[in-house]
Write an enzyme that holds these catalytic residues in place. Sequence first.
Site, PDB file in Angstrom:
ATOM      1  N   HIS A  88      12.234  35.241 -95.103  1.00  0.00           N
ATOM      2  CA  HIS A  88      10.866  35.749 -95.196  1.00  0.00           C
ATOM      3  C   HIS A  88      10.933  37.084 -95.951  1.00  0.00           C
ATOM      4  O   HIS A  88      11.930  37.799 -95.842  1.00  0.00           O
ATOM      5  CB  HIS A  88      10.346  35.960 -93.774  1.00  0.00           C
ATOM      6  CG  HIS A  88       8.906  36.332 -93.663  1.00  0.00           C
ATOM      7  ND1 HIS A  88       8.454  37.606 -93.864  1.00  0.00           N
ATOM      8  CD2 HIS A  88       7.807  35.600 -93.352  1.00  0.00           C
ATOM      9  CE1 HIS A  88       7.134  37.655 -93.679  1.00  0.00           C
ATOM     10  NE2 HIS A  88       6.728  36.432 -93.372  1.00  0.00           N
TER      11      HIS A  88
ATOM     12  N   ASP B 178      17.018  37.643 -87.908  1.00  0.00           N
ATOM     13  CA  ASP B 178      15.557  37.595 -87.883  1.00  0.00           C
ATOM     14  C   ASP B 178      15.180  36.437 -86.959  1.00  0.00           C
ATOM     15  O   ASP B 178      15.324  35.264 -87.313  1.00  0.00           O
ATOM     16  CB  ASP B 178      15.021  37.374 -89.299  1.00  0.00           C
ATOM     17  CG  ASP B 178      13.501  37.225 -89.311  1.00  0.00           C
ATOM     18  OD1 ASP B 178      12.898  37.084 -88.236  1.00  0.00           O
ATOM     19  OD2 ASP B 178      12.932  37.228 -90.421  1.00  0.00           O
TER      20      ASP B 178
ATOM     21  N   GLN C 293      11.027  33.389 -85.674  1.00  0.00           N
ATOM     22  CA  GLN C 293      10.666  31.982 -85.457  1.00  0.00           C
ATOM     23  C   GLN C 293      11.549  31.301 -84.414  1.00  0.00           C
ATOM     24  O   GLN C 293      11.323  30.138 -84.093  1.00  0.00           O
ATOM     25  CB  GLN C 293      10.743  31.194 -86.778  1.00  0.00           C
ATOM     26  CG  GLN C 293       9.780  31.659 -87.861  1.00  0.00           C
ATOM     27  CD  GLN C 293       8.310  31.377 -87.537  1.00  0.00           C
ATOM     28  OE1 GLN C 293       7.986  30.662 -86.580  1.00  0.00           O
ATOM     29  NE2 GLN C 293       7.411  31.950 -88.320  1.00  0.00           N
TER      30      GLN C 293
ATOM     31  N   LYS D 145       3.903  35.872 -81.986  1.00  0.00           N
ATOM     32  CA  LYS D 145       4.298  34.478 -82.240  1.00  0.00           C
ATOM     33  C   LYS D 145       4.756  33.791 -80.955  1.00  0.00           C
ATOM     34  O   LYS D 145       5.176  32.644 -80.966  1.00  0.00           O
ATOM     35  CB  LYS D 145       5.422  34.432 -83.280  1.00  0.00           C
ATOM     36  CG  LYS D 145       4.977  34.865 -84.681  1.00  0.00           C
ATOM     37  CD  LYS D 145       6.076  34.601 -85.696  1.00  0.00           C
ATOM     38  CE  LYS D 145       5.945  35.406 -86.962  1.00  0.00           C
ATOM     39  NZ  LYS D 145       4.851  35.005 -87.842  1.00  0.00           N
TER      40      LYS D 145
ATOM     41  N   CYS E  48       5.220  33.727 -97.684  1.00  0.00           N
ATOM     42  CA  CYS E  48       6.060  34.939 -97.731  1.00  0.00           C
ATOM     43  C   CYS E  48       7.521  34.599 -97.992  1.00  0.00           C
ATOM     44  O   CYS E  48       8.423  35.231 -97.417  1.00  0.00           O
ATOM     45  CB  CYS E  48       5.940  35.765 -96.461  1.00  0.00           C
ATOM     46  SG  CYS E  48       4.280  36.349 -96.167  1.00  0.00           S
TER      47      CYS E  48
HETATM   48  N1  7TS Z   1      10.445  36.688 -90.289  1.00  0.00           N
HETATM   49  C1  7TS Z   1      10.058  35.414 -90.216  1.00  0.00           C
HETATM   50  C2  7TS Z   1      11.091  34.325 -90.216  1.00  0.00           C
HETATM   51  C3  7TS Z   1       8.696  35.117 -90.123  1.00  0.00           C
HETATM   52  O1  7TS Z   1       8.314  33.840 -90.043  1.00  0.00           O
HETATM   53  C4  7TS Z   1       7.754  36.170 -90.115  1.00  0.00           C
HETATM   54  C5  7TS Z   1       6.272  35.916 -90.094  1.00  0.00           C
HETATM   55  C6  7TS Z   1       8.226  37.484 -90.166  1.00  0.00           C
HETATM   56  C7  7TS Z   1       9.585  37.700 -90.258  1.00  0.00           C
HETATM   57  C8  7TS Z   1       7.312  38.662 -90.105  1.00  0.00           C
HETATM   58  O2  7TS Z   1       6.761  38.795 -88.842  1.00  0.00           O
HETATM   59  P1  7TS Z   1       5.641  39.894 -88.550  1.00  0.00           P
HETATM   60  O3  7TS Z   1       5.202  39.602 -87.156  1.00  0.00           O
HETATM   61  O4  7TS Z   1       6.256  41.225 -88.707  1.00  0.00           O
HETATM   62  O5  7TS Z   1       4.561  39.656 -89.568  1.00  0.00           O
HETATM   63  N2  7TS Z   1       5.912  34.661 -90.595  1.00  0.00           N
HETATM   64  C9  7TS Z   1       4.672  34.245 -90.908  1.00  0.00           C
HETATM   65  C10 7TS Z   1       4.416  32.959 -91.384  1.00  0.00           C
HETATM   66  O6  7TS Z   1       5.267  32.106 -91.551  1.00  0.00           O
HETATM   67  N3  7TS Z   1       3.108  32.831 -91.615  1.00  0.00           N
HETATM   68  O7  7TS Z   1       2.505  33.974 -91.313  1.00  0.00           O
HETATM   69  C11 7TS Z   1       3.475  34.868 -90.864  1.00  0.00           C
END
Ligand code: 7TS
Length: 420
Positions: free
Chosen positions: A135, A212, A215, A238, A376
């Site tokens: 990401h 990371d 997910q 999430k 992303c």
């Molecule tokens: N890493 C992964 C693997 C992610 O899927 C996401 C967000 C992030 C980091 C960033 O997380 P945040 O909470 O700091 O924004 N992924 C997604 C997505 O797949 N669609 O919208 C956000």
Amino acid sequence: MNTSPARTALRESLDVERLRRDFPILHQTVYDGKPLAYLDNAATSQKPKAVIEALTEYYTRYNANVHRALHYLGEQATARYEEARGKVAAFIGAPGVANIVFTRGTTESINLVAYAWGRTHVGQGDVILATGMEHHSNLVPWQILAKEKGAELKLVPVLEDGTLDQAAFASLLSSRVKLVAVTQMSNVLGTVNPVQAMAEAAHGVGAKILVDAAQSVPHMPVNVQELNADFLAFSSHKMCGPTGVGVLYAREEIFNAMPPFMGGGEMISKVHDDHATWADLPYKFEAGTPNIADVIAFGAAVDYLSAIGMDPIHAYEQALTAYTVERLEEIPHVRIFGRAPERGGAVSFEVEGIHPHDLSQYVDQQGVAIRAGHLCAQPLMRRLGVPAVSRASVYFYNVEREIEQLAEAIRKAQHFFGHG
Ligand code: 7TS
């Protein structure tokens, strides 16, 4: 009557209809009376009543600043805030609360590492190893760091089946590598990466590993000590919790050897005119008034998930994901990206002749919420040879009929757009 193995496994696991009643948002119709099928859980999850009520309770009964107020409300707020930290530590098998820093989300957690650890431990000629399926939030901070320090950023390639090229990873490892930054589960391909083995290999050359887990932690049991992770980052929103809260886990000796990320209130021990000393862990990394209400409600989310159990959640989602893949594969001209043997519930696909944005808009009119775009992950899109994909992503409260609603909506879209 469909008697697929995926369907049988589903019937035997969670009592999902009961759990669904905990999520008020799921029970509504959209547009002209279409039942809502929320299949965009990789972007953010929905919240159970227990989490919504924890937020309301905080603001109606004990709103106060933490770690400073010597009055009843302040003590209540501090106790609940710190209780949440303990719940998070236990949830990921961390040795203790000193390992858990609250941030605004995965993105901030990774940036904290890039700024505070990276700027003191990465120098000219060093290598940062990320992967081709990261990401942007686990890639751009390393690009910035590498540029600033004259370090090199290299990416482990993604193979045709959506797994990482482990032979390439092995050959990219050297004593110059200071950090391996890898996602435990791809938000595009669903691939679950062997981070435990990758941690061992990284440690073998003296590198640290950042996982990371945005997910993975919401969907499967994760134990930081089993994984042997040096850093691990994830987001509350999430995993049934509120937005605006994230976690950075790190080993205590690593946190201790890092300078602070931000300076300000609460992160200090003593402040003199021209210098200061730092508070103990984890407060050294939590400058300013934290997101008290959302952290406490995040604690309620962790309780909620723990009561169901991450093993049953994982098993159910594995079955529902298999069912999703089965239903999508039946539709002509649908291509699924990613065939990793170990995978989670994010299923990206393309429907020949229909742009992902058009498709997501069309299925939305049928009540089905999916995501379309580069997700992303632009370097991965280039590798897949597409500008964008459509993605359905499930959580434990999704059911077969929602997957069927998606499949039906895709078939209708094919008629509407004159393809298929
Ligand atoms: N890493 C992964 C693997 C992610 O899927 C996401 C967000 C992030 C980091 C960033 O997380 P945040 O909470 O700091 O924004 N992924 C997604 C997505 O797949 N669609 O919208 C956000």
